[in-house]
Design an enzyme around this catalytic site. Structure first.
Site, PDB file in Angstrom:
ATOM      1  N   GLU A 337       0.804  -1.232   0.000  1.00 30.67           N
ATOM      2  CA  GLU A 337       0.000   0.000   0.000  1.00 30.67           C
ATOM      3  C   GLU A 337       0.834   1.278   0.000  1.00 30.67           C
ATOM      4  OE1 GLU A 337      -3.952  -1.551   2.344  1.00 30.67           O
ATOM      5  OE2 GLU A 337      -2.233  -0.995   3.554  1.00 30.67           O
TER       6      GLU A 337
HETATM    7  C1  TNX Z   1      -4.366  -4.154   4.647  1.00 33.28           C
HETATM    8  S1  TNX Z   1      -2.546  -6.391   4.333  1.00 33.28           S
HETATM    9  C2  TNX Z   1      -3.108  -3.837   5.147  1.00 33.28           C
HETATM   10  C3  TNX Z   1      -2.975  -3.379   6.520  1.00 33.28           C
HETATM   11  C4  TNX Z   1      -4.290  -3.255   7.218  1.00 33.28           C
HETATM   12  C5  TNX Z   1      -5.164  -4.420   6.850  1.00 33.28           C
HETATM   13  C6  TNX Z   1      -6.459  -4.454   7.585  1.00 33.28           C
HETATM   14  C7  TNX Z   1      -1.561  -5.332   4.187  1.00 33.28           C
HETATM   15  C8  TNX Z   1      -0.284  -5.776   3.730  1.00 33.28           C
HETATM   16  N1  TNX Z   1      -1.939  -4.075   4.475  1.00 33.28           N
HETATM   17  O1  TNX Z   1      -2.272  -2.156   6.562  1.00 33.28           O
HETATM   18  O2  TNX Z   1      -4.051  -3.243   8.587  1.00 33.28           O
HETATM   19  O3  TNX Z   1      -5.416  -4.379   5.473  1.00 33.28           O
HETATM   20  O4  TNX Z   1      -7.150  -5.631   7.319  1.00 33.28           O
END
Ligand code: TNX
Length: 531
Positions: A337
């Site tokens: 992300e």
């Molecule tokens: C996605 S999974 C994220 C996290 C959040 C999560 C909540 C991932 C690698 N990144 O930053 O905490 O979703 O479900």
């Protein structure tokens, strides 16, 4: 599945239990047949053992039982077992290094691999044999589950303490059977982490991935950048006090995990998810201005400054100091992300950071977005997509796998322990949908990602993100009963996979969790015993 198919194993099971009851001498002449507690059938274990052949008399642990465990690590596994058995049985259970009979833990050459074991049970004793201490430890977890649930209690219980007769041969399907705990969104104390480690060990999980930094908190002391922990760790989601591990505390977690044969995998998430670091040091920001601490739950708004040299001094120091504290092989650099990092910068950043991890002797792991850059040789990618992820994204990860990047599978709509079970679940998120127990168990890691060779799959991992999770009680109600299913996907041969059979074995764990004080989600999909 057809009705016929389903009813066959049930009949077999019934016959099996009748035989066991008879073997335990349940029917006394002249009196009404009052069955004594029959021992747990050898295959009623989670994760399902590779093979279980019932036969012969059960073993009964008595006041005279010794635990014979040689020396060194095997001896420590023996002491661990004694610590579990003594309070509930009330027996002395001395751990000795010689003799025969009773409970024996033996290291020997054989087809056990690094983690496998054989368990032989009969009238004169139970012997667990393994090539490595880890195998003995996993065999001990099986032995625990073959004993009545009351064995887990911390006060004396009536028994009897019977282990069914026969032989289990067991080795894991995958070497990576992980659980991740996000200690950044909410901070968890060393004791809370240890409690989770003990629960993971019961299901033969062998990796503890700690998500040590994110926008909301930096959770480990770094001597060369002290504000990271003291300031960057001073809050959490919702504005609570947060916290961080001193180096000694982190080492204590590593030590405790290793005493339960779990390898700690530290994660510092970069270049996104870095607001806590950016808030702690103004010079890490491209504009030289530190943002405020963040206590919300948005993602994707922060980025390290890819164009500044100080960024790489920072990364080098952080990786070096954490690598020094971590005996395990891996260092997780996050990489998910990074919505505020231009793609070209992301690629540049990963090209510079991966060699730093190698320089300090560790293997890179990244979330699967790393496959959009150039994964280093030997790097692992952790896949967290969902059924609805784009075909292009899946294809990119599969291609990386064909080119040698190993995969850890954490599909969010299967194994994210922070997803709500259903719309009534009070905790958790639902961006990947609701994930009830059957959904989290009923998939095959070996065949999950189209185009990824089975040989690239290193195993599975169940992440627990903690935006809504604040304490051990919260961890447990989200992890149980889904975590044991993920553990089984990682350990048990694909041939044992069967939801109808699994849910019965899973249901039998409920009383054990009650005895251990684990509050779990009483999923309507699982036939929990009454009471
Ligand atoms: C996605 S999974 C994220 C996290 C959040 C999560 C909540 C991932 C690698 N990144 O930053 O905490 O979703 O479900």
């Amino acid at each position: 599945m057809t009705r016929h198919h389903r009813s066959t194993p049930r009949i077999t099971r019934l016959l099996g239990s009748l035989l066991l009851v008879a073997a335990a001498g349940a029917f006394s002449v002249g009196a009404a047949p009052a069955p004594k507690a029959a021992p747990t059938p050898l295959d009623r274990v989670v994760p399902a053992p590779a093979t279980a052949e019932p036969g012969g008399s059960p073993y009964r642990i008595t006041a005279g039982t010794h635990i014979r465990a040689g020396s060194g690590e095997a001896r420590r596994v023996g002491e661990y077992l004694a610590d579990i058995l003594r309070p509930s049985t009330g027996y002395r259970l001395p751990v000795t290094d010689s003799g025969s009979g009773g409970i024996q833990l033996r290291l020997a050459k054989g087809p056990f691999g690094e983690e496998g074991y054989r368990l032989d049970s009969g009238r004169s004793g139970v012997t667990i044999t393994a090539r490595e201490p880890a195998g003995l430890f996993h065999g001990v977890q099986t032995l625990r589950q073959l004993l009545p649930a009351a064995v887990e209690k911390d006060s004396e219980q009536p028994g009897p303490w019977l282990v069914a007769g026969g032989t289990i041969r067991d080795t894991p399907r995958f070497g990576w059977r992980g659980a991740m705990l996000d200690v950044s969104r909410h901070f968890f104390t060393v004791d809370e982490v240890k409690r989770y480690i003990d629960q993971l060990a019961l299901y033969k999980i062998n990796k503890l991935h700690l998500h040590l930094s994110d926008d909301q908190g930096w959770r480990i002391a770094i001597d060369s950048w002290p504000n990271l922990a003291t300031y960057g760790g001073s809050t959490e989601v919702g504005g609570g006090p947060g916290g961080h591990y001193t180096k000694d505390e982190y080492k204590e977690i590593v030590r405790y995990a290793s005493s339960r044969f779990l390898e700690v995998v530290p994660e510092i998430d970069m270049p996104g998810h870095t607001n806590a670091a950016l808030a702690s040091y103004a010079e890490l920001n491209c504009d030289g201005v530190a943002p405020p601490l963040y206590t919300g739950i948005r993602v994707g708004f922060s980025s390290l400054c890819v164009g500044k040299e100080v960024t790489y001094d920072f990364v080098d120091d952080v990786v070096r100091e954490i690598a020094e504290l971590t005996p395990g092989r891996y260092f997780h650099i996050g990489g998910d992300e990074a919505h505020s990092t231009p793609h070209a910068d992301y690629v540049k950043f990963m090209d510079r950071v991966q060699p730093v991890v190698a320089k300090y002797g560790k293997t890179v792991i990244g979330w699967h977005q790393l496959t959009g850059a150039t994964p280093a040789k030997g790097a692992l990618a952790q896949y967290w997509g969902v059924d609805a992820s784009s075909a292009a994204e899946k294809a990119r990860v599969a291609e990386a796998a064909r080119n040698g990047t190993g995969l850890i599978l954490s599909p969010a709509d299967r194994v994210y322990l922070d997803m709500k079970y259903d719309r009534n679940t009070p905790l958790g998120l639902s961006w990947a949908g609701y994930v009830e127990v059957q959904r989290s168990y009923d998939w095959d890691p070996g065949a999950y990602l189209p185009g990824a060779p089975a040989s690239a799959i290193r195993g599975v991992e169940a992440p627990l993100w903690t935006e809504t999770i604040e304490n051990s009680g919260h961890i447990e109600v989200m992890a149980f009963p889904r975590l044991p299913g993920v553990a089984e996907l990682g350990w048990s041969p694909a041939a044992t996979h069967d939801w109808e059979a699994y849910k019965v074995r899973l249901a039998a764990q409920g009383p054990r969790w009650d005895a251990l004080g684990i509050g779990y989600h009483r999923s309507p999909q699982v036939p929990w015993p009454a009471g």
